[in-house]
Design an enzyme around this catalytic site. Sequence first.
Site, PDB file in Angstrom:
ATOM      1  N   CYS A 195     -20.271  -1.142  -1.411  1.00  0.00           N
ATOM      2  CA  CYS A 195     -18.862  -1.553  -1.298  1.00  0.00           C
ATOM      3  C   CYS A 195     -18.614  -2.515  -0.138  1.00  0.00           C
ATOM      4  O   CYS A 195     -17.717  -3.354  -0.210  1.00  0.00           O
ATOM      5  CB  CYS A 195     -17.949  -0.338  -1.184  1.00  0.00           C
ATOM      6  SG  CYS A 195     -18.435   0.809   0.105  1.00  0.00           S
ATOM      7  N   HIS A 232     -15.920   3.997   3.086  1.00  0.00           N
ATOM      8  CA  HIS A 232     -15.723   3.107   1.938  1.00  0.00           C
ATOM      9  C   HIS A 232     -15.035   1.829   2.430  1.00  0.00           C
ATOM     10  O   HIS A 232     -14.263   1.867   3.389  1.00  0.00           O
ATOM     11  CB  HIS A 232     -14.861   3.801   0.872  1.00  0.00           C
ATOM     12  CG  HIS A 232     -14.636   2.968  -0.354  1.00  0.00           C
ATOM     13  ND1 HIS A 232     -15.677   2.440  -1.093  1.00  0.00           N
ATOM     14  CD2 HIS A 232     -13.497   2.552  -0.961  1.00  0.00           C
ATOM     15  CE1 HIS A 232     -15.191   1.749  -2.108  1.00  0.00           C
ATOM     16  NE2 HIS A 232     -13.866   1.795  -2.045  1.00  0.00           N
TER      17      HIS A 232
END
Length: 361
Positions: free
Chosen positions: A60, A281
Site C-alpha cells: 500500500c 496502512h
Amino acid sequence: MLKLQIVSKPMDLSVAKDIKTLLFGSSSCCFNEEWRLQSFSFSDAASLKYGIVQNKGGPCGVLAAVQGCVLQKLLFEGDSRAVGPRQLQPSDSHRTRCLALAIADIVWRAGGRRRAVVTLASGTQQFSPTGKYKADGVLETLVLHTLTCYEELVTFLQQSVHQFEVGPYGCILLTLSAILSRSTELVRQDFDVPSSHLIGAHGYCTQELVNLLLTGKASSNTFNDVVELDSGHGDVTLLKGVAARSDVGFLSLFEHYNVCQVGCFLKTPRFPIWVVCSESHFSVLFSLQPELLRDWRTERLFDLYYYDGLAHQQEQIRLTIDTTQTVPEDGGSDLIPPLELCIRTKWKGASVNWNGSDPIL
C-alpha cells in the site's frame, strides 16, 4: 517515431542479489503473492475513476505514493489550471497518461534528475539463478532501460505504461525502477542503518521506500534535514530526514502518538496531496485548492477528499475541515477515527465533518 537514446541491458545475478538484499535483507527471500499480483489499475466506480485499486494488503505504501503523484498530474499540471471535481472523472486515456507522467517523475527524481532506469519484464529468462539466490520468476525476466533525457523518458513510459497499469508485476517494476534510478549504493547510504531494508514484515513498505518514491531519497525519517545525535563518547550518529520540500506530502498517525515527527517539508508540500500512514496502512488525502498551501485564510474552512485503494471504496469521501472551532485534544480518543487524528497533526484541533460518509474507525 523518434529513435530514443536508451541503453538497455538484461538484469544479471549480481544486481538481482543486491536488490533482494536491499528489499528484504536477504537474497533468498521473494516477493509475496500480494506484490506479484499488484499493478496500477484504476477503479471502475464512476466517481473514483482517478483511484488506483489495491487487491490485497502489503504494497500500500507504493500504491499510495503513486496515487499521490497521479493526482498531482491530474489536478494541478497540464490543462488542469481550472481545478474542480470534473478533474476527478478523467477519461481512460487521460488517467493512463497521468500514470506514465507520475512514474516518470518518481524515477527521474530518484535518479537525481539526471537519469532514470525503467525496469520492464521481457517474458524470457535473462540469467540463471545460482548459489544462495532464490528465483521468483520476476527478477530473472527483467531488462533495465537507462535514459538520460526527461522528455525521452516520458515518451518511453507512455509506450510501455501498460506493463505498469495492466501488469502483472506493475508494482514490483516501479519499485525496482526507483531503486535502480537512485542506485543500490546510494539507497544504502540514505539509510540511517546500512542493514535496513525497503520491505518489512508481512510485505509492508518501510518509511524508507515511501520516502524514496516521494522525495527521491530513501531516508529513514520524516523530519526535515539531518539530526545529529551525540552518544556522549564523542560519537555522533546522523539521523537522516527529508532534504527539501516535497511535491506530495505525508501525514502520520505515529506523530499523534509522539513516535515520529513529520517536518514541514512533508507536512506542507508543494501540492495539497498527502500520503497518510495510519495503523500500518497507507492511503491518500487531497484538496482541489492549490491555495490551501499558500493562503492561511483558505485554511479556515476547506474540503479534503479521501481515497483508500484497499477499502473497496465505491463512493467519493469528502471531508470538510473547520479550523475556526477547535475540538478538545483528549475527547475519548478510542472513538475518534484515526484519519481525524492524522489530519490534526497538521491542523491542530480542527473539526472534521464526514458529510454523510461513515467515519472509518
